[in-house]
Design an enzyme around this catalytic site. Sequence first.
Site, mmCIF file in Angstrom:
data_model
loop_
_atom_site.group_PDB
_atom_site.id
_atom_site.type_symbol
_atom_site.label_atom_id
_atom_site.label_comp_id
_atom_site.label_asym_id
_atom_site.label_seq_id
_atom_site.Cartn_x
_atom_site.Cartn_y
_atom_site.Cartn_z
ATOM 1 N N GLY A 43 -1.109 5.063 6.684
ATOM 2 C CA GLY A 43 0.050 4.408 7.319
ATOM 3 C C GLY A 43 0.287 4.982 8.698
ATOM 4 C CG ASN A 44 1.858 3.052 11.716
ATOM 5 O OD1 ASN A 44 3.058 2.874 11.885
ATOM 6 N ND2 ASN A 44 1.010 2.054 11.496
#
Length: 404
Positions: free
Chosen positions: A213-214
Amino acid sequence: MLKGKKIILGICGSIAAYKAAALTRLLVKAGAEVQVIMTPDAVEFITPLTLSTLANKPVLSTYFDKQTGTWNHHVQLGLWADLLLIAPASANTLAKLANGLCDNLLCAVYLSAKCPVYFAPAMDLDMWAHPSTQNNISKLQHYGNTLIPPGTGELASGLVGEGRLAEPEEILHFLEKTFTNSSSKEKGPLAGKKALVSAGPTYEPIDPVRFIGNHSSGKMGYAIAETLHQLGANVTLVSGPTNLPVPDGVKCIQVVSAKEMLDACLTVFPETDVTVMSAAVADYTPETVADRKIKKKEAHFSIALKKTTDILADLGTKKQAHQFLIGFALETDNELANAIGKLEKKNLDLIVLNSMQDQGAGFAGDQNKITIIDRKHQQFTFPLKSKKEVAADICGFIVETLKR
Ligand code: CTP
């Protein structure tokens, strides 16, 4: 403000169902066309005859009429309504709606409805306070539905606390206020325009418990969606996982992965006039997703990744003359040249360059510093501001550019 509005009044099994009679009368008196839909339990609390007489329309409760064989089409009902009001909304129905169950006509209409949904809960104070109920309410708000908060006072159980159905007059007032606001939006500069906004991160699954993810918070995209709505646009937000509430009046499609975001954007895009891709879409996704948790073994471990589709670039190839497409660029080096490169390569009308230079600006924070670049490569730099103010700058710029 309710004159001529088509309202579905959903009534659930609750002692407070008796108040639905007064509510129906108030809605009809205000000029609304009211279609009552009762859950099977609601008909035990108040007779359909009372409500059909007050609404001047037969009450619906089942998928079909056993006597006549008439099918009560939930999709048509869902599309017919300008507003779906569920009052009283029982804990049971809220749980079903929050989780997509549709074992009765009202739940099926809810799933088919394209209009704003309001729900006015009524239940005992402990049921109301239970984390499960509160969780369901948050979910519904996250879907873009609006809570008409319950009052505090004496409850049917004899206990005193929060959980009383809002009074019919209060519910009417709540709806009138909403329609007043939305009709002023009908006059906004983006009235009649459909907007698509993407926001938040994407999560790319590695195995059943892990993902790539980020740190995107989604705040920028949510603020843009809210501002476009306030300017009169009909907004669909395609959101990756965030903790943010969906802005009132905005339709939200929740997605998780880049592929899901692509599919949602491709569905909405053909009908859209203005698209703002502010999501931080993963550029790569695992080539394979393990169906069981990956156990640790070697000292080093690598995952093969494959490129995701660049959604913005894909929309750029499909863009029609009347469509306006805006992208974001997050750069660390050669900021302007890279942003202009993306504007051209992805066939955009505007690109918003996020500065990585200022403290507090960017991805996860509450502030942003941007430069907007147009098709003539003209640059407009704005000072460091809150994301809400930045959203106002971007949307103001869109309005001005569309006028030209
Ligand atoms: N974008 C997208 N789909 C992707 C990747 C990015 O739609 N798979 C969009 C983003 O929403 C943003 C724009 O493309 O509006 C630019 O994203 P950015 O991460 O700055 O650039 P990339 O094109 O991914 O290029 P790079 O990471 O190499 O800078």
